[in-house]
Scaffold this motif. Structure first.
Motif, PDB file in Angstrom:
ATOM      1  N   ARG A 162     -25.174  60.193 -15.885  1.00 17.92           N
ATOM      2  CA  ARG A 162     -26.207  61.502 -16.029  1.00 17.92           C
ATOM      3  C   ARG A 162     -26.847  61.752 -15.005  1.00 17.92           C
ATOM      4  O   ARG A 162     -27.424  62.746 -14.498  1.00 17.92           O
ATOM      5  CB  ARG A 162     -27.002  61.261 -17.253  1.00 17.92           C
ATOM      6  CG  ARG A 162     -26.236  61.028 -18.272  1.00 17.92           C
ATOM      7  CD  ARG A 162     -27.049  60.494 -19.769  1.00 17.92           C
ATOM      8  NE  ARG A 162     -28.537  60.440 -19.417  1.00 17.92           N
ATOM      9  CZ  ARG A 162     -29.549  59.934 -19.247  1.00 17.92           C
ATOM     10  NH1 ARG A 162     -29.065  58.455 -18.829  1.00 17.92           N
ATOM     11  NH2 ARG A 162     -30.649  60.025 -19.101  1.00 17.92           N
ATOM     12  N   GLU A 220     -28.813  64.893 -12.710  1.00 24.79           N
ATOM     13  CA  GLU A 220     -30.050  65.113 -13.513  1.00 24.79           C
ATOM     14  C   GLU A 220     -30.801  66.190 -12.841  1.00 24.79           C
ATOM     15  O   GLU A 220     -31.618  66.906 -13.464  1.00 24.79           O
ATOM     16  CB  GLU A 220     -31.143  63.900 -12.909  1.00 24.79           C
ATOM     17  CG  GLU A 220     -31.362  63.762 -11.557  1.00 24.79           C
ATOM     18  CD  GLU A 220     -32.129  62.528 -11.235  1.00 24.79           C
ATOM     19  OE1 GLU A 220     -32.546  61.612 -12.272  1.00 24.79           O
ATOM     20  OE2 GLU A 220     -32.324  61.960  -9.953  1.00 24.79           O
ATOM     21  N   GLN A 224     -23.706  65.194 -20.679  1.00 20.45           N
ATOM     22  CA  GLN A 224     -25.044  64.638 -20.152  1.00 20.45           C
ATOM     23  C   GLN A 224     -26.117  64.506 -21.044  1.00 20.45           C
ATOM     24  O   GLN A 224     -27.083  63.776 -20.815  1.00 20.45           O
ATOM     25  CB  GLN A 224     -25.341  65.808 -19.092  1.00 20.45           C
ATOM     26  CG  GLN A 224     -26.025  67.032 -19.312  1.00 20.45           C
ATOM     27  CD  GLN A 224     -26.108  67.846 -18.297  1.00 20.45           C
ATOM     28  OE1 GLN A 224     -25.537  68.698 -17.974  1.00 20.45           O
ATOM     29  NE2 GLN A 224     -27.105  67.305 -17.181  1.00 20.45           N
TER      30      GLN A 224
END
Length: 396
Positions: free
Chosen positions: A298, A302, A101
């Motif tokens: 990603r 989050e 990420q």
């Protein structure tokens, strides 16, 4: 469909047979040219990398700020995982990206394509509903218990009385039954084709919009309450969720999605199909390069703590997605597929976006299945199993 086994069998058959009944034309191989809205599904392998120039209505974003990635973090042990080696050598798998990420690219693979290729991400796009819904929930603009008609007063009987959670969890019993359509039911097929036209995957000469279509949808039988054993999968649910979020946030749908597309931070243009009103079709219409597809992943984590909580809550409130489709039994919750390895969504034609909040791993896979059946469940199982095995390695 009277028991769990029958329901599972029907779901698998429906996904496997999607192309045959979603085009309104023969699914046999074709040399028809040029590649158009009428011919692309007969030339699916080419169609899946040309939809930006085929979809009738498209919005596009060139991110002002590209999310930086690091190409010097290759993790070659991933290549040695048997399930990963299998998909890397599979002729229908066009690309695989494994990324953290934070942007460390651990694996990047292409077949008959490259970093510049723009793939149709198909139903993996539905996970946008998860991102947008969570943002609205965090802002206290919506509740999962709210009724659909609170936000869409003109909504048809197929959705009226159902909750936001029901729509996001694929738990609505309306007359658009993708399961029945894919197995050849003529009335279900008629409604499904109408849905495909609104989405932009078939010709829409009447210019019918999502809003118009949703207001016409009726119940399936006496009640729209879903009482099945597994998720009642239908793309219209995710697109109606988009309309709900537009009303709940008092923000135009295209603005919500445009901001999300900028948040991807793509290197290349990211595309989204819309209806003739300009409403983004988040049920099936994201188109992106593979590295940007991974960047998009990603956003699913989050808020990693919220993602972990959702995975746990899905065990209680989510609808079952059978192991025959996702390698292990999963749950459909808040517009995403979830299980102990994370969350994400697969897509028609062999697409998969997957994010693990525990290890911070993102896996993006695009396929170009050219066989008569565009979504054989054996193929999805291979993709999911590879994703799980990668996560097992990276969690150590």
């Amino acid at each position: 469909m009277t028991n769990s086994k029958t329901l599972k069998t029907t779901l698998l058959a429906s996904l496997a047979a999607a192309a045959i009944f979603s085009t309104g034309v023969s699914a046999a191989p074709s040399n028809l040219t040029p590649l158009t809205i009428d011919t692309w599904q007969q030339q699916r392998a080419e169609g899946l990398i040309n939809l930006p120039s085929i979809t009738p209505n498209v919005m596009a974003v060139n991110a002002q700020n590209s999310f930086r990635i690091n190409h010097q973090k290759r993790h070659y042990d991933i290549h040695e995982i048997d399930s990963v080696a299998r998909i890397l050598n599979h002729p229908a798998v066009a690309s695989v990206v494994v990324m953290s990420q934070h942007g460390d690219v651990m694996l990047e693979h292409y077949r008959d394509s490259d970093r510049n290729s723009i793939y149709s991400d198909q139903s993996s796009t539905k996970s946008m509903g998860y991102i947008l819904l969570n943002r609205a929930l965090k802002a206290q603009q919506i509740s999962l218990d709210d009724k659909v008609e609170k936000y869409l007063p003109e909504i048809g009987a197929g959705f009226r009385g159902r909750s936001v959670a029901d729509v996001a969890n694929m738990a609505v019993n309306h007359e658009i039954s993708e399961l029945a359509a894919y197995t050849g039911d003529p009335e279900a097929l008629k409604m499904f084709d109408e849905d495909e036209r609104v989405i932009g995957l078939q010709r829409n000469d009447q210019r019918k919009t999502l809003r118009d279509f949703a207001n016409q949808i009726d119940t399936m039988g006496a009640s729209n309450k879903w009482q099945g054993k597994i998720a009642n999968y239908a793309t219209i649910n995710t697109n109606v969720l988009m309309l709900i979020l537009e009303a709940a946030t008092n923000t135009p749908a295209d603005q919500l999605v445009r901001e999300l597309m900028h948040d991807i931070g793509g290197e290349r243009t990211v595309y989204m199909g819309t209806d003739f009103e300009g409403v983004p079709m988040i049920g099936a219409s994201l188109m992106s390069a593979s590295l940007d597809f991974a960047r998009y992943g990603r956003l699913l984590i989050e808020d990693s703590n919220a993602a972990k909580q959702d995975i746990q809550q899905a065990k209680k409130d989510g609808e079952v997605v059978p192991a025959e489709l996702t390698a292990i039994e999963s749950r459909y919750y808040k517009s995403a597929i979830m299980n102990k390895y994370g969350l994400g969504h697969s897509g028609w034609g062999g697409q998969l976006i997957w994010a693990d909040p525990e290890s911070g791993t993102i896996i993006a896979i695009n396929s170009r299945i050219a066989s008569e059946l565009p979504a054989p469940y054996e193929h999805f199982n291979k993709l999911y199993q590879a994703a799980y095995d990668i996560i097992e390695l990276l969690r150590k």
